[in-house]
Design a protein around this motif. Structure first.
Motif, PDB file in Angstrom:
ATOM      1  N   THR A 110       0.940  -1.157   0.021  1.00 59.13           N
ATOM      2  CA  THR A 110       0.027   0.081  -0.069  1.00 59.13           C
ATOM      3  C   THR A 110       0.770   1.364   0.201  1.00 59.13           C
ATOM      4  N   GLU A 111       2.098   1.187   0.047  1.00 57.48           N
ATOM      5  CA  GLU A 111       3.157   2.356   0.112  1.00 57.48           C
ATOM      6  C   GLU A 111       2.872   3.324  -0.829  1.00 57.48           C
ATOM      7  N   ILE A 112       2.730   2.911  -2.282  1.00 59.67           N
ATOM      8  CA  ILE A 112       2.566   4.105  -3.203  1.00 59.67           C
ATOM      9  C   ILE A 112       1.259   4.689  -3.249  1.00 59.67           C
ATOM     10  N   ILE A 113       0.193   3.827  -2.903  1.00 59.87           N
ATOM     11  CA  ILE A 113      -1.218   4.429  -2.650  1.00 59.87           C
ATOM     12  C   ILE A 113      -1.056   5.362  -1.600  1.00 59.87           C
ATOM     13  N   ILE A 114      -0.636   5.208  -0.384  1.00 58.13           N
ATOM     14  CA  ILE A 114      -0.732   5.856   0.410  1.00 58.13           C
ATOM     15  C   ILE A 114       0.286   7.166   0.232  1.00 58.13           C
ATOM     16  N   ASN A 115       1.203   6.974  -0.434  1.00 57.60           N
ATOM     17  CA  ASN A 115       1.847   8.358  -0.692  1.00 57.60           C
ATOM     18  C   ASN A 115       1.316   9.350  -1.625  1.00 57.60           C
ATOM     19  N   ASP A 116       0.705   8.810  -2.733  1.00 57.40           N
ATOM     20  CA  ASP A 116       0.115   9.364  -3.564  1.00 57.40           C
ATOM     21  C   ASP A 116      -1.213  10.126  -2.914  1.00 57.40           C
ATOM     22  N   GLY A 117      -1.826   9.403  -1.907  1.00 59.12           N
ATOM     23  CA  GLY A 117      -2.900  10.123  -1.219  1.00 59.12           C
ATOM     24  C   GLY A 117      -2.421  11.319  -0.427  1.00 59.12           C
ATOM     25  N   LEU A 118      -1.357  11.052   0.216  1.00 54.85           N
ATOM     26  CA  LEU A 118      -0.571  12.269   0.943  1.00 54.85           C
ATOM     27  C   LEU A 118      -0.065  13.339   0.221  1.00 54.85           C
ATOM     28  N   GLU A 119       0.357  13.114  -0.980  1.00 53.85           N
ATOM     29  CA  GLU A 119       0.708  14.148  -1.999  1.00 53.85           C
ATOM     30  C   GLU A 119      -0.692  15.088  -2.221  1.00 53.85           C
ATOM     31  N   GLN A 120      -1.680  14.235  -2.687  1.00 52.35           N
ATOM     32  CA  GLN A 120      -2.972  15.249  -2.822  1.00 52.35           C
ATOM     33  C   GLN A 120      -3.319  15.867  -1.624  1.00 52.35           C
ATOM     34  N   LEU A 121      -3.320  15.276  -0.346  1.00 49.84           N
ATOM     35  CA  LEU A 121      -3.518  16.140   0.948  1.00 49.84           C
ATOM     36  C   LEU A 121      -2.516  17.433   0.857  1.00 49.84           C
ATOM     37  N   LYS A 122      -1.275  17.305   0.633  1.00 48.80           N
ATOM     38  CA  LYS A 122      -0.182  18.438   0.535  1.00 48.80           C
ATOM     39  C   LYS A 122      -0.778  19.710  -0.395  1.00 48.80           C
ATOM     40  N   LYS A 123      -1.490  19.178  -1.728  1.00 51.70           N
ATOM     41  CA  LYS A 123      -1.918  20.045  -2.606  1.00 51.70           C
ATOM     42  C   LYS A 123      -2.996  20.755  -2.041  1.00 51.70           C
ATOM     43  N   LEU A 124      -3.856  19.974  -1.331  1.00 49.07           N
ATOM     44  CA  LEU A 124      -5.143  20.548  -0.533  1.00 49.07           C
ATOM     45  C   LEU A 124      -4.817  21.465   0.383  1.00 49.07           C
TER      46      LEU A 124
END
Length: 181
Positions: A110-124
């Motif tokens: 799940t590492e890649i999925i979680i990192n992508d989600g955290l990147e979206q959170l940073k943008k928000l």
């Protein structure tokens, strides 16, 4: 077919391994298996503890990061009114709970999925910071307040979507009889 099998066995006659293992072979084998079981449980405990420590560090970092970003720029939603303070508090605590849940689900799968989600959170979060500046300049414009609330909702939606994707990965691993690590 019966004749074929009989021919195969006749050709292999006297070639079968009929030797028996040395006395105590079973006990030695069993002790080796038991030794591996205790060693693997120790390594699982160590992996589990290190995973919890890593998750706690990430949660602490994100919490400090969110907290410092909320207080250093523009006008916060909480400063508009007591209702908005409660709203912001609710959203922040919900986001932190979702982040903790997600960090507990972090694995190599799940590492890649979680990192992508955290990147979206940073943008928000970056968008939210610009909204705090707009709120400061616009004298508490309702449209900016609604945009800030919408930003919080989008973050929660990203986190919930991330949890669904993690569950899908776990489900897929289970269906394929793979170990979820």
């Amino acid at each position: 077919m019966k004749d074929n099998l009989e021919n195969i066995f006749k050709n292999l006659e006297n070639q079968f391994d009929i030797e028996e293992p040395n006395i105590g072979h079973f006990n030695r084998f069993e002790s080796k298996l038991n030794a591996k079981k205790t060693g693997s449980s120790r390594s699982k405990i160590i992996k589990f503890i290190s995973g919890i420590a890593a998750a706690a560090a990430v949660i602490l970092f994100v919490g400090v990061w969110i907290g410092s970003n909320y207080s250093t720029r523009g006008i916060e939603l909480a400063s508009v009114s007591t209702e908005m303070a409660e709203t912001q508090s609710y959203f922040v605590s919900t986001i932190q709970k979702e982040l903790a849940t997600i960090e507990n689900e972090r694995t190599k799968d799940t590492e890649i999925i979680i990192n992508d989600g955290l990147e979206q959170l940073k943008k928000l979060e970056t968008q939210y910071q610009s909204l705090t500046l707009e709120l400061k300049e616009s004298a508490e414009d309702k449209r900016v307040i609604y945009a800030m609330i919408s930003n919080f909702q989008q973050r929660i939606e990203v986190l919930q979507s991330l949890l669904i994707q993690i569950e899908n990965v776990k489900q897929l691993k289970t269906e394929n009889n793979e170990n979820y690590v």
